[in-house]
Design an enzyme around this catalytic site. Structure first.
Site, short mmCIF file in Angstrom:
data_model
loop_
_atom_site.label_atom_id
_atom_site.label_comp_id
_atom_site.label_asym_id
_atom_site.label_seq_id
_atom_site.Cartn_x
_atom_site.Cartn_y
_atom_site.Cartn_z
N ARG A 147 1.01 -1.20 0.07
CA ARG A 147 0.20 0.07 0.03
C ARG A 147 0.92 1.18 0.01
NH1 ARG A 147 -2.06 -3.44 4.06
NH2 ARG A 147 -4.38 -4.28 3.47
N LYS A 171 -2.00 -2.26 7.86
CA LYS A 171 -3.03 -1.58 8.74
C LYS A 171 -3.00 -2.13 10.11
CE LYS A 171 -6.26 -0.65 4.80
NZ LYS A 171 -7.32 -0.96 4.36
N HIS A 240 -2.67 2.63 -5.69
CA HIS A 240 -3.55 1.59 -5.44
C HIS A 240 -3.87 0.90 -6.52
CE1 HIS A 240 -5.75 -0.25 -1.82
NE2 HIS A 240 -6.65 -0.48 -2.77
N ARG A 243 -1.56 -1.76 -7.05
CA ARG A 243 -1.68 -2.84 -6.20
C ARG A 243 -2.62 -3.85 -6.91
NH1 ARG A 243 -1.54 -4.31 -0.76
NH2 ARG A 243 -3.70 -4.90 0.18
N HIS A 266 -4.22 -8.91 3.21
CA HIS A 266 -5.76 -9.01 3.47
C HIS A 266 -6.00 -10.01 4.78
CE1 HIS A 266 -6.75 -7.93 -0.86
NE2 HIS A 266 -6.55 -6.89 -0.06
N TYR A 275 -10.36 -9.97 -7.22
CA TYR A 275 -9.48 -10.10 -8.15
C TYR A 275 -9.64 -11.14 -9.28
CZ TYR A 275 -6.98 -6.46 -5.54
OH TYR A 275 -6.73 -5.33 -5.08
#
Length: 294
Positions: A147, A171, A240, A243, A266, A275
């Protein structure tokens, strides 16, 4: 008659805007037209939940978007809540009806040929510090899928060029190890050597400005958008998107979904599964272009 009472309630008691009253009225009259077409004996007082669901399916079949159908359902729900509270109907058939889920837009990605053109041609001819840094940043995004905040937060100590791994803080401060290839390792060596020759370090950051400070999110966003504009017409040209491009390229070239999930950091596999829709759409395009009877 009941609809008119309801619209007056919205207008005078709830002080809703004229536009809202108009839209609610249009949706309710469309609903009345639909139920008369289903059965002459049906009225607003006698419809059940299945009739409302049938109306929603009818709207979807007409090409209405989920957002539009949900707004129409909201008008019907509000009407029945009002009518039940005023004892104008004996039941509220709309409260058990759920609207269609909003469709999520497929993630945009830069095609492999476009990325190759950018990295191997357009950004490989200039050896100035800013261009070498830009090429390294874009390659790092594309080859690791990290990210924007993760890249900006990288320090030299997070990069292991011998094992070709980088430590990423994602995150909620969760850390993960992301591998990379020899090509990126060599690019990082060249970038870091040039940086140390030309920039007076003011920060432990991997990517520095000309003044030796950590690059900002805005600076990285700008350089990615600027250079992606050279090879793609996508509306979104952000970190992004790179990404997304990483994940799509991995899946298109045989990587497993669970592996891509771990690389992207994730928490849920459901987040990564979007995806697969992207790659399936690409597969459908290939099929329609290649098959003689498609």
């Amino acid at each position: 008659m009941i609809v008119d009472q309801f619209l007056n309630y919205l207008r005078y008691e709830r002080n809703r805007s004229p536009r809202t009253v108009q839209l609610y009225g249009e949706n309710l009259r469309d609903f009345e037209t639909y139920i008369r077409g289903v059965d002459d004996c049906l009225t607003l007082q006698t419809v059940d939940a299945d009739v409302i669901r049938g109306w929603m399916e009818f709207l979807m079949d007409e090409g209405k978007k989920p957002t539009t159908v949900n707004l129409a359902l909201s008008a019907v729900r509000t009407f029945y809540r009002y009518a039940l509270s005023r004892k104008l109907v004996s039941k509220d058939p709309a409260h058990v009806v759920t609207g269609p889920k909003k469709s999520k837009p497929l993630p945009q990605f830069v095609r492999e040929a476009e990325m190759n053109c950018l990295l191997d041609e357009k950004l490989s001819l200039d050896s100035s510090y800013n261009i070498v840094r830009a090429r390294t940043i874009i390659t790092l995004f594309y080859e690791t899928g990290i990210r924007l905040a993760e890249l900006v937060g990288l320090n030299d100590e997070d990069i292991d060029l011998d094992t070709m791994q980088l430590k990423v803080t994602g995150k909620r401060d969760k850390q993960r190890i992301v591998p990379f290839g020899e090509e990126l390792a060599q690019m990082l060596r060249e970038y870091m050597a040039l940086r140390d020759d030309e920039v007076t370090r003011q920060s432990p950051a991997l990517f520095l400005t000309d003044k030796g400070e950590r690059v900002s999110r805005n600076q990285v966003q700008y350089l990615v958008r600027k250079h992606l504009s050279e090879v793609t017409t996508l509306k979104k040209r952000s970190p992004h998107v790179l990404r997304h491009s990483f994940a799509t390229a991995m899946l298109n070239n045989g990587a497993g979904l669970e592996s891509v999930k771990k690389l992207l950091g994730h928490v849920s596999l459901n987040t990564t599964e979007i995806y697969t829709h992207t790659t399936f759409e690409q597969l459908k395009r290939v099929y329609s272009e290649a098959h003689p009877r498609a």
